[in-house]
Design a protein around this motif. Structure first.
Motif, PDB file in Angstrom:
ATOM      1  N   PHE A 187      58.764  10.202  17.041  1.00 62.68           N
ATOM      2  CA  PHE A 187      59.460  10.416  15.775  1.00 62.68           C
ATOM      3  C   PHE A 187      58.515  10.663  14.599  1.00 62.68           C
ATOM      4  CE2 PHE A 187      63.301   8.044  17.543  1.00 62.68           C
ATOM      5  CZ  PHE A 187      63.966   9.225  17.787  1.00 62.68           C
ATOM      6  N   THR A 188      57.306  10.160  14.698  1.00 66.27           N
ATOM      7  CA  THR A 188      56.398  10.354  13.572  1.00 66.27           C
ATOM      8  C   THR A 188      55.211  11.247  13.944  1.00 66.27           C
ATOM      9  OG1 THR A 188      55.121   8.381  14.107  1.00 66.27           O
ATOM     10  CG2 THR A 188      56.961   8.093  12.610  1.00 66.27           C
ATOM     11  N   SER A 189      55.340  11.982  15.067  1.00 70.01           N
ATOM     12  CA  SER A 189      54.224  12.842  15.450  1.00 70.01           C
ATOM     13  C   SER A 189      54.183  14.067  14.551  1.00 70.01           C
ATOM     14  CB  SER A 189      54.370  13.264  16.911  1.00 70.01           C
ATOM     15  OG  SER A 189      55.342  14.279  17.019  1.00 70.01           O
ATOM     16  N   ARG A 190      52.996  14.648  14.473  1.00 73.30           N
ATOM     17  CA  ARG A 190      52.837  15.803  13.586  1.00 73.30           C
ATOM     18  C   ARG A 190      53.649  16.997  14.073  1.00 73.30           C
ATOM     19  NH1 ARG A 190      47.979  16.154  10.032  1.00 73.30           N
ATOM     20  NH2 ARG A 190      47.526  13.978   9.661  1.00 73.30           N
ATOM     21  N   ALA A 191      53.691  17.158  15.397  1.00 73.86           N
ATOM     22  CA  ALA A 191      54.359  18.341  15.940  1.00 73.86           C
ATOM     23  C   ALA A 191      55.878  18.171  15.938  1.00 73.86           C
ATOM     24  CB  ALA A 191      53.860  18.607  17.358  1.00 73.86           C
ATOM     25  N   LEU A 192      56.357  17.011  16.423  1.00 76.93           N
ATOM     26  CA  LEU A 192      57.799  16.853  16.619  1.00 76.93           C
ATOM     27  C   LEU A 192      58.500  16.151  15.463  1.00 76.93           C
ATOM     28  CD1 LEU A 192      57.853  15.860  20.389  1.00 76.93           C
ATOM     29  CD2 LEU A 192      58.658  17.992  19.368  1.00 76.93           C
ATOM     30  N   GLY A 193      57.740  15.430  14.664  1.00 74.65           N
ATOM     31  CA  GLY A 193      58.354  14.627  13.591  1.00 74.65           C
ATOM     32  C   GLY A 193      59.279  15.429  12.693  1.00 74.65           C
ATOM     33  N   TYR A 194      58.755  16.542  12.174  1.00 72.35           N
ATOM     34  CA  TYR A 194      59.553  17.338  11.233  1.00 72.35           C
ATOM     35  C   TYR A 194      60.759  18.009  11.891  1.00 72.35           C
ATOM     36  CZ  TYR A 194      56.265  16.631   7.437  1.00 72.35           C
ATOM     37  OH  TYR A 194      55.507  16.067   6.465  1.00 72.35           O
ATOM     38  N   PRO A 195      60.567  18.672  13.047  1.00 77.88           N
ATOM     39  CA  PRO A 195      61.750  19.292  13.673  1.00 77.88           C
ATOM     40  C   PRO A 195      62.851  18.284  13.995  1.00 77.88           C
ATOM     41  CG  PRO A 195      59.743  20.076  14.722  1.00 77.88           C
ATOM     42  CD  PRO A 195      59.328  19.011  13.762  1.00 77.88           C
ATOM     43  N   ILE A 196      62.477  17.123  14.532  1.00 80.40           N
ATOM     44  CA  ILE A 196      63.487  16.112  14.856  1.00 80.40           C
ATOM     45  C   ILE A 196      64.203  15.660  13.593  1.00 80.40           C
ATOM     46  CG2 ILE A 196      63.841  13.749  15.682  1.00 80.40           C
ATOM     47  CD1 ILE A 196      61.630  14.209  17.684  1.00 80.40           C
ATOM     48  N   MET A 197      63.414  15.481  12.557  1.00 80.49           N
ATOM     49  CA  MET A 197      63.981  15.027  11.295  1.00 80.49           C
ATOM     50  C   MET A 197      64.980  16.045  10.749  1.00 80.49           C
ATOM     51  SD  MET A 197      61.656  14.039   8.093  1.00 80.49           S
ATOM     52  CE  MET A 197      61.353  15.697   7.549  1.00 80.49           C
ATOM     53  N   LEU A 198      64.557  17.319  10.719  1.00 79.07           N
ATOM     54  CA  LEU A 198      65.442  18.363  10.202  1.00 79.07           C
ATOM     55  C   LEU A 198      66.701  18.463  11.054  1.00 79.07           C
ATOM     56  CD1 LEU A 198      62.932  21.168   9.212  1.00 79.07           C
ATOM     57  CD2 LEU A 198      64.234  19.647   7.716  1.00 79.07           C
ATOM     58  N   LEU A 199      66.515  18.336  12.357  1.00 77.41           N
ATOM     59  CA  LEU A 199      67.636  18.429  13.277  1.00 77.41           C
ATOM     60  C   LEU A 199      68.646  17.311  13.020  1.00 77.41           C
ATOM     61  CD1 LEU A 199      68.050  20.417  15.717  1.00 77.41           C
ATOM     62  CD2 LEU A 199      67.605  18.420  17.157  1.00 77.41           C
ATOM     63  N   LEU A 200      68.136  16.076  12.927  1.00 77.78           N
ATOM     64  CA  LEU A 200      69.024  14.928  12.737  1.00 77.78           C
ATOM     65  C   LEU A 200      69.733  15.003  11.390  1.00 77.78           C
ATOM     66  CD1 LEU A 200      67.163  11.818  14.163  1.00 77.78           C
ATOM     67  CD2 LEU A 200      69.459  12.597  14.728  1.00 77.78           C
ATOM     68  N   LEU A 201      68.959  15.285  10.340  1.00 81.50           N
ATOM     69  CA  LEU A 201      69.574  15.366   9.017  1.00 81.50           C
ATOM     70  C   LEU A 201      70.540  16.545   8.959  1.00 81.50           C
ATOM     71  CD1 LEU A 201      66.689  14.355   6.588  1.00 81.50           C
ATOM     72  CD2 LEU A 201      68.556  12.974   7.486  1.00 81.50           C
ATOM     73  N   GLY A 202      70.166  17.643   9.621  1.00 81.87           N
ATOM     74  CA  GLY A 202      71.052  18.799   9.675  1.00 81.87           C
ATOM     75  C   GLY A 202      72.367  18.463  10.364  1.00 81.87           C
ATOM     76  N   MET A 203      72.245  17.651  11.429  1.00 81.38           N
ATOM     77  CA  MET A 203      73.446  17.270  12.163  1.00 81.38           C
ATOM     78  C   MET A 203      74.365  16.396  11.304  1.00 81.38           C
ATOM     79  SD  MET A 203      72.636  16.467  16.097  1.00 81.38           S
ATOM     80  CE  MET A 203      73.442  14.893  16.125  1.00 81.38           C
ATOM     81  N   VAL A 204      73.750  15.432  10.629  1.00 77.90           N
ATOM     82  CA  VAL A 204      74.526  14.562   9.732  1.00 77.90           C
ATOM     83  C   VAL A 204      75.281  15.417   8.729  1.00 77.90           C
ATOM     84  CG1 VAL A 204      74.296  12.920   7.823  1.00 77.90           C
ATOM     85  CG2 VAL A 204      73.059  12.541   9.950  1.00 77.90           C
ATOM     86  N   PHE A 205      74.550  16.400   8.207  1.00 75.54           N
ATOM     87  CA  PHE A 205      75.042  17.287   7.210  1.00 75.54           C
ATOM     88  C   PHE A 205      76.204  18.138   7.701  1.00 75.54           C
ATOM     89  CE2 PHE A 205      73.433  20.387   4.030  1.00 75.54           C
ATOM     90  CZ  PHE A 205      73.905  19.599   3.018  1.00 75.54           C
ATOM     91  N   TRP A 206      75.977  18.687   8.889  1.00 72.23           N
ATOM     92  CA  TRP A 206      76.986  19.567   9.475  1.00 72.23           C
ATOM     93  C   TRP A 206      78.243  18.770   9.815  1.00 72.23           C
ATOM     94  CZ3 TRP A 206      78.998  19.611  14.525  1.00 72.23           C
ATOM     95  CH2 TRP A 206      79.810  20.718  14.806  1.00 72.23           C
ATOM     96  N   LEU A 207      78.046  17.575  10.410  1.00 69.71           N
ATOM     97  CA  LEU A 207      79.193  16.716  10.732  1.00 69.71           C
ATOM     98  C   LEU A 207      79.985  16.405   9.464  1.00 69.71           C
ATOM     99  CD1 LEU A 207      77.753  14.110  13.263  1.00 69.71           C
ATOM    100  CD2 LEU A 207      79.551  15.789  13.691  1.00 69.71           C
ATOM    101  N   THR A 208      79.252  16.162   8.379  1.00 69.04           N
ATOM    102  CA  THR A 208      79.919  15.846   7.122  1.00 69.04           C
ATOM    103  C   THR A 208      80.754  17.016   6.638  1.00 69.04           C
ATOM    104  OG1 THR A 208      78.053  14.436   6.571  1.00 69.04           O
ATOM    105  CG2 THR A 208      79.530  15.008   4.787  1.00 69.04           C
ATOM    106  N   LEU A 209      80.122  18.200   6.595  1.00 69.43           N
ATOM    107  CA  LEU A 209      80.831  19.368   6.061  1.00 69.43           C
ATOM    108  C   LEU A 209      81.998  19.773   6.955  1.00 69.43           C
ATOM    109  CD1 LEU A 209      77.930  21.582   4.731  1.00 69.43           C
ATOM    110  CD2 LEU A 209      79.638  20.324   3.430  1.00 69.43           C
ATOM    111  N   ALA A 210      81.706  19.808   8.277  1.00 70.12           N
ATOM    112  CA  ALA A 210      82.751  20.239   9.208  1.00 70.12           C
ATOM    113  C   ALA A 210      83.877  19.219   9.273  1.00 70.12           C
ATOM    114  CB  ALA A 210      82.145  20.452  10.597  1.00 70.12           C
ATOM    115  N   GLY A 211      83.491  17.946   9.333  1.00 73.84           N
ATOM    116  CA  GLY A 211      84.498  16.900   9.493  1.00 73.84           C
ATOM    117  C   GLY A 211      85.335  16.671   8.254  1.00 73.84           C
ATOM    118  N   ALA A 212      84.790  17.034   7.087  1.00 75.08           N
ATOM    119  CA  ALA A 212      85.502  16.723   5.856  1.00 75.08           C
ATOM    120  C   ALA A 212      86.587  17.730   5.529  1.00 75.08           C
ATOM    121  CB  ALA A 212      84.508  16.633   4.699  1.00 75.08           C
ATOM    122  N   ASN A 213      86.469  18.930   6.116  1.00 73.35           N
ATOM    123  CA  ASN A 213      87.401  20.002   5.760  1.00 73.35           C
ATOM    124  C   ASN A 213      88.858  19.642   5.957  1.00 73.35           C
ATOM    125  OD1 ASN A 213      86.221  22.124   4.568  1.00 73.35           O
ATOM    126  ND2 ASN A 213      85.475  23.031   6.478  1.00 73.35           N
TER     127      ASN A 213
END
Lengths: 459, 247
Positions: free
Chosen positions: A66-92
């Motif tokens: 989770f905190t590696s240089r290579a994977l840390g950022y992609p995982i983070m963007l992915l997870l936050l993106g998912m939270v985000f998408w679930l919020t937008l999609a689910g709220a409609n």
């Protein structure tokens, strides 16, 4: 006897302590800390037996990922993106459902008023002003918050969020800010007022203030509907292109956050102290029940209550402004007229600027106010996307107008709720005024710049 | 003083500890009060208060903000430091994460400098067991010089023993005898010298060694607090004297 009722002269003691401190050199704190750490280390070594491998390593291995240089950022963007998408999609769906229910109730209220001969002014203020504004805010804000906050709390409970702060610490440190600012920005996605409250997690005063002042550059739930609407108008649909436009505008907000943090820590906040340690707590299984209760009660309802208490009087005020006529034009129209030159200079128009100003109580009502002004119907409305496009085009809109309104929406002054929260958290009028002035300046100059560039390229 | 423990119904027990040690969970388990936990916006910034009954005695519990040390100057640390020093709790529970004892010991050692009536609560024992970490509790208690109670607040383990231990400390049946850290000889000499000058403070229930340590480390903000603390008990101070000696 001395001032404190004891045979003790504090003044004398203080001067002796200062001499002692000088004699010892300035590093007494460090010497105390070093002795304490050494003793703790020795004692722990004597009484604690840790298994050579196994369970403890599990945490470390997760952290390696989770905190590696290579994977840390992609995982983070992915997870936050998912939270985000679930919020937008689910709220409609729930949002639309709520809006339909509120509309139905409104019809009954109007019918009731008509049947009981309620004066139109009273009906206007209460139903078309207060009721419509409050229900709009609830319908737009409640579902996303009810999804976003529990998801966010869940990530927190798992122990993932501190890792995000750790990942981003380098990025923020370069701007003189704190890694935890990433988390307060994350909260800001839900609501800037909540984001400002979240700044409490930053212990050092300087970094906390930086995070507080720049939180508004993270577009909140109240602004996302506007951004999404404008993006789909701009790209002619709600496909990947619209999503890319929204993402671009959000990144612009991040860039503004970084730049303003950089400037602040090197100018007016230079003298404030700064010290912090970032701890990575162990991963723990989430306590589901508590997460939901905590997120629902502590965050969603508190934020919603504050928004509604602001939206209700604002609804009445906006209705009055739009329905009080003077010389054949409503006050809203006059205001737009005055603001028009400014609006034109930054690629908007008077009505848009007026909508942002009148939308100060809550960002959700900016677009409804704008439509109210364009249509001169005197109260907030919702119309279809196709009609909207025609209406805006007839008002001289083009791609630049839509883009600038998005930019202005992301970068402009915080809503009244957020400003009040900043006042409460900082306890300082000066910082609150700056919290409004800095984004206003940034938004105006960026919009001015894009407009001048666009006009130079496209005369 | 707003945070002066003298305003609270005695006996008063302070609850201190690093963040993420389950301190607030322990507070809830002891008091049954609904209160925030966690290290996110709802985290304990001001002191939460609650109470519990044990053995016919009503004990007031003050949940202090989570801190890593008492040495730096964050708001959390200031609140904790001031309460431990001027709130004069009848006992202080330091909640310790059994899974990372070493890091947590730092705070205990610092708190033992301020107060002597300290009880260590070794929380998250279930987690430590799960990870196969074994702690020699009697040896830890011996080395610290204070009672150590193993617990798992989430499951309610160890709560009764903790209440019983606190009861005995409050009643004076157990006398914790902390063995604080000894610093380098030069620093120790300076602290001892200044503490001797400040010895009279112990009449007011303040710890001269702690005050000396603060002052030598350059934390002079303790002076006005001592003044307020001592004057709070007087009818009227001698104003012109006070003005003269304000540093």
């Amino acid at each position: 006897m001395s001032e404190i009722g004891l045979p003790l002269d504090l003044h004398f003691v203080l001067s002796r302590a200062r001499k002692c401190g000088e004699r010892l050199g300035g590093d007494v704190h460090d010497r105390i800390a070093a002795a304490v750490y050494k003793r703790a280390e020795m004692l722990a070594a004597r009484v604690v037996q840790t298994p050579s491998e196994r369970a403890g390593e599990w945490d470390a291995r997760l952290d390696d990922i989770f905190t590696s240089r290579a994977l840390g950022y992609p995982i983070m963007l992915l997870l936050l993106g998912m939270v985000f998408w679930l919020t937008l999609a689910g709220a409609n769906v729930p949002s639309e459902l709520l809006a339909a229910v509120f509309l139905d109730v409104e019809g009954r209220l109007t019918a009731f008023c008509a049947a009981h001969a309620v004066p139109p002014v009273v009906h206007g203020i209460l139903v078309e002003g207060v009721y419509r504004t409050v229900t709009w805010v609830v319908a737009v804000m409640l579902p996303p918050m009810a999804i976003f906050f529990p998801l966010f709390t869940l990530l927190e409970d798992l122990g993932y969020l501190p890792r995000v702060a750790f990942n981003l610490d380098r990025f923020f440190k370069a701007a003189g800010a704190h890694g935890k600012q990433a988390l307060t920005m994350g909260m800001g996605l839900g609501c800037n007022a909540a984001g400002v409250v979240a700044c409490r997690i930053i212990e050092s005063p300087r970094e906390r203030l930086v995070a507080t002042l720049t939180n508004v550059f993270t577009p909140c739930n109240g602004r996302f509907p506007t951004l999404l609407l404008l993006a789909s108008l701009l790209t002619g649909g709600s496909g990947p292109a619209a999503a890319a436009v929204v993402a671009g505008v959000v990144l612009l907000g991040v860039a503004a956050t970084w730049t303003v943090s950089f400037v602040l820590t090197r100018s007016c906040l230079r003298g404030l102290p700064s010290s912090f340690a970032l701890e990575l707590p162990p991963y723990r299984p989430p306590q589901w029940g508590r997460v939901i209760v905590r997120a629902a009660c502590d965050r969603t309802l508190v934020v919603l209550r504050r928004a509604v208490t602001v939206a209700a009087p604002a609804g009445a005020a906006v209705w009055l402004v739009a329905n009080t006529h003077w010389g054949g034009v409503s006050l809203l129209g006059h205001l737009a007229g005055v603001l028009d030159p400014l609006g034109r200079a930054i690629g908007l128009d008077g009505f848009i600027v007026a909508a942002f100003l009148l939308g100060l109580p809550a960002n959700e009502i900016v677009f409804p106010i704008l439509l109210m002004g364009y249509l001169a119907t005197g109260s907030m409305v919702e119309i279809g996307l196709g009609d909207l496009r025609t209406l805006l085009l007839s008002r001289g809109w083009n791609g630049l107008t839509a883009l600038n309104m998005m930019v202005f929406s992301v970068l402009h002054f915080p809503c009244a709720t957020t400003l009040l929260t900043i006042l409460k958290e900082t306890g300082s009028c000066r910082w609150t005024v700056l919290a409004a002035a800095i984004p206003t300046l940034v938004a105006t100059s960026v919009c001015f710049a894009t407009t001048q560039v666009a006009r130079a390229l496209n005369p | 003083m707003t945070r002066d423990g003298t305003e609270l119904p005695r006996p008063v027990v302070a609850l201190a500890g690093n963040p993420n040690t389950g301190k607030s969970t322990l507070f809830n388990a002891l008091t049954g009060l609904k209160q925030h936990t966690g290290n996110w916006p709802g985290k304990t910034v001001a002191c939460a208060r609650g109470w519990y009954r044990y053995n016919g005695q009503t004990v007031t519990l003050v949940d202090l903000p989570g801190t890593y040390s008492l040495l730096s100057d964050s708001p959390e640390e200031r609140i904790t430091r001031d309460f431990l020093c001027f709130g004069r709790p009848d006992a202080t529970v330091v909640v310790v994460d059994a899974t990372c004892l070493e890091r947590n010991l730092n705070l205990i050692f610092q708190i033992m400098e301020v107060n002597t009536r300290v009880v260590a609560c070794l929380n998250l024992m279930d987690e430590a067991r799960r990870r196969g970490i074994r702690i020699d509790v009697p040896a830890l208690a011996r080395e610290l010089g204070v009672p150590v109670v193993p617990a798992a607040a989430r499951r309610g383990e160890g709560l009764t023993l903790l209440k019983e231990t606190l009861h005995r400390v409050i009643e004076g049946r157990i006398h914790p005898a902390p063995r604080p850290v000894s610093y380098d000889p030069e620093l120790e000499a300076a602290v001892a010298e200044l503490a001797a000058d400040l010895a009279v403070l112990s009449r007011e229930g303040l710890n001269p060694r702690w005050v000396a340590l603060c002052l030598i480390a350059g934390d002079e903000s303790i002076i006005p607090k001592i003044r307020t603390f001592c004057n709070g008990k007087e009818t009227q101070g001698d104003t012109h004297v006070r003005n003269r000696v304000t540093p």
